[in-house]
Write an enzyme that holds these catalytic residues in place. Structure first.
Site, PDB file in Angstrom:
ATOM      1  N   HIS A 116      -5.257   9.367   1.152  1.00 47.74           N
ATOM      2  CA  HIS A 116      -5.250   8.569   2.367  1.00 47.74           C
ATOM      3  C   HIS A 116      -6.081   9.122   3.518  1.00 47.74           C
ATOM      4  CE1 HIS A 116      -3.507   5.546   5.118  1.00 47.74           C
ATOM      5  NE2 HIS A 116      -3.026   4.966   4.029  1.00 47.74           N
TER       6      HIS A 116
ATOM      7  N   ASP B 257       0.813  -1.219   0.000  1.00 48.15           N
ATOM      8  CA  ASP B 257       0.000   0.000   0.000  1.00 48.15           C
ATOM      9  C   ASP B 257       0.847   1.271   0.000  1.00 48.15           C
ATOM     10  OD1 ASP B 257      -1.957  -1.873   0.380  1.00 48.15           O
ATOM     11  OD2 ASP B 257      -2.869  -0.875   2.111  1.00 48.15           O
ATOM     12  N   ASP B 258       0.198   2.365  -0.361  1.00 48.44           N
ATOM     13  CA  ASP B 258       0.682   3.748  -0.177  1.00 48.44           C
ATOM     14  C   ASP B 258       1.668   4.230  -1.234  1.00 48.44           C
ATOM     15  OD1 ASP B 258      -0.801   3.436   2.090  1.00 48.44           O
ATOM     16  OD2 ASP B 258       0.776   3.945   3.512  1.00 48.44           O
TER      17      ASP B 258
ATOM     18  N   HIS C 130       3.809  -2.211   3.007  1.00 46.43           N
ATOM     19  CA  HIS C 130       3.859  -0.861   2.426  1.00 46.43           C
ATOM     20  C   HIS C 130       5.159  -0.671   1.672  1.00 46.43           C
ATOM     21  CE1 HIS C 130       0.915  -0.632   5.659  1.00 46.43           C
ATOM     22  NE2 HIS C 130       0.326   0.311   4.930  1.00 46.43           N
TER      23      HIS C 130
HETATM   24 ZN    ZN Z   1      -2.320   3.082   3.537  1.00 53.00          ZN
END
Ligand code: ZN
Length: 484
Positions: A363, A308-309, A450
């Site tokens: 986010h 993620d991210d 992440h």
């Molecule tokens: Zn996230």
């Protein structure tokens, strides 16, 4: 960007007319149309000109510095850009962001006050100008941590000619400051919630003046839009105030830098040249998938690794190389603001046979937003991913895993949570992350990691080596779902 964001902007405009000016996310679809929100603010002028959009993927060597939690007991997400050559400006943003994050974490996450329900810190960035010798960035902070909570913004400028960081007020010439302040006062006077005596006091003391006048943006037609955060110049209940001075009015008052910033906004000269030593941007990896994945998860043990991210440079590129070495497929839940900065990395993810999913634009906790704001967060990001890969994602991962019926109803994307939480955002330790995944993961699990953290990426070779030896196959989330 302009066409892609039209629909969400219209949705957002509709949403704002029903909500307060400081509702979370009112700046989150900030794009070419962000001034549409100004019309809905009580203290604002309705005649603002759109702010120009900038394509960050054209900024050489750009890195986005992100620090997010993925835990809804301590929800924060911060980001700011690091542009080669503008180190003094990056340092100013870093200082502000880290101070706010430290305060938030101390109060909401580590203060021993139990649940952080209702608390959230979100700092997102937007480029105002990245052309010639002028760089302008606006950071928007949504802070729900108690007293003084709300939405605030600050603009940061870099003057490549003089190699100097400049604040918002620096766009005005010293000798014209009084005339400029008088013009602002005249526009503010008489608006609901403005006390003229308090306004005079705020403008006359250097510290309060600098704090109030920390957000100035040139509009596409050369005007100057000044935004005063909630409580800066009027009663807090009135929200923020926006004053726009026309190009004709403001131009005589601008400093030499202010004029260059105005000029580069109205007619951008092209690429950004800050005189940074030429560090070439590493090329995105060029792995290609060997056809469709025919792994049958009914017959063999499967795992869906999710990252993620991102994307982040250079971490995502390194990760793609590790995955290719084991012919492992994964799913990337990307944020729109990082996709905009690094579309080449998203394209590389797709070409290598990985799945690209949606993790919102910047986010926020989606359960705190209106349905229109949720739709805007997800559709802007889908559009950015589609522009990079040619494919529209079908999955989204809600930030913090926060999802409810209202969020689900606002999108056609399918939510994806996780079975194994590595907490890699908290423990920046590759060996620990690898140990956690290896110890906890069972057949058909979805694993949360992440790819913005070098430590998480560094854990991947050990994970792939050990779990491959134990007979696991690494597939995308959609593949896992389709073959179960
Ligand atoms: Zn996230």
């Amino acid at each position: 960007m302009r066409n892609r964001t039209l629909l969400p902007s219209l949705l957002l405009l509709g949403a704002l007319s029903l909500t307060t000016a400081c509702s979370p996310g009112s700046d989150q679809s900030e794009g070419p149309s962000d001034t549409s929100s100004a019309a809905a603010r009580p203290g604002s002028s309705a005649t603002t000109s759109p702010v120009r959009s900038v394509d960050p993927s054209r900024i050489k060597g750009l890195q986005i510095v992100s620090d997010n939690s993925e835990q809804n007991s301590c929800p924060f997400a911060t980001s700011y850009p690091d542009v080669p050559g503008a180190e003094a400006m990056t340092a100013a943003m870093k200082k502000d962001v880290e101070q706010r994050l430290a305060t938030f974490r101390a109060g909401a996450c580590e203060g021993g006050q139990g649940s952080a329900e209702g608390r959230e810190l979100n700092i997102s960035h937007r480029f105002l100008v990245a052309s010639g010798d002028v760089l302008g960035v606006r950071l928007t902070t949504l802070d729900h941590s108690g007293v003084g909570s709300g939405l605030t913004a600050r603009t940061y400028w870099y003057d490549g000619k003089d190699r100097t960081y400049r604040t918002a007020l620096d766009v005005v010439a010293d000798g014209s400051r009084d005339a400029f302040l008088t013009a602002l006062k005249n526009q503010l006077k008489g608006r609901e919630g403005i006390d003229t005596a308090a306004l005079d006091a705020t403008f006359s003391a250097p510290a309060s003046r600098a704090a109030a006048l920390d957000d100035m943006v040139f509009t596409a037609d050369g005007g100057l839009r000044v935004t005063f955060d909630r409580g800066d110049v009027g009663v807090p209940a009135a929200g923020d105030y926006v004053v726009t001075l026309s190009q004709k009015t403001v131009t005589p008052w601008l400093s030499a830098f202010g004029r260059r910033a105005q000029q580069q906004t109205v007619t951008p000269s092209g690429s950004l040249e800050l005189g940074a030593s030429n560090t070439p941007t590493p090329a995105a990896p060029t792995h290609t998938a060997s056809g469709d994945d025919d792994t049958d998860c009914k017959q063999v043990k499967c795992i869906a690794l999710t990252f993620d991210d991102g994307p982040a440079a250079p971490e995502t590129a390194t990760l793609l190389t590790y995955l290719a070495q084991y012919k492992a497929r994964a799913t990337f839940f990307t944020t729109g603001q990082n996709v905009a900065a690094h579309p080449d990395l998203v394209r590389a993810e797709d070409k290598a046979g990985h799945e690209v999913g949606n993790h919102s634009w910047n986010h926020p906790d989606l359960t705190r937003l209106t349905p229109a704001q949720v739709a805007s967060q997800l559709s802007r990001t889908n559009a950015a991913i589609k522009a990079a890969t040619g494919k529209e994602p079908t999955l989204f991962r809600p930030p913090y895993g926060a999802v409810n019926a209202q969020v689900k109803a606002a999108t056609t994307l399918s939510p994806v949570l996780w079975d194994v939480d590595t907490e890699d955002w908290k423990y920046r330790d590759a060996a620990r992350v690898a140990r956690t995944v290896i110890a906890k993961t069972k057949r058909n699990d979805v694993v949360l990691m992440h790819d913005i953290h070098p430590t998480s990426v560094a854990a991947v070779p050990e994970i792939l080596r050990t779990l491959t030896a134990r007979g696991y196959h690494f597939v995308t989330v959609s593949h896992l779902r389709a073959t179960l």
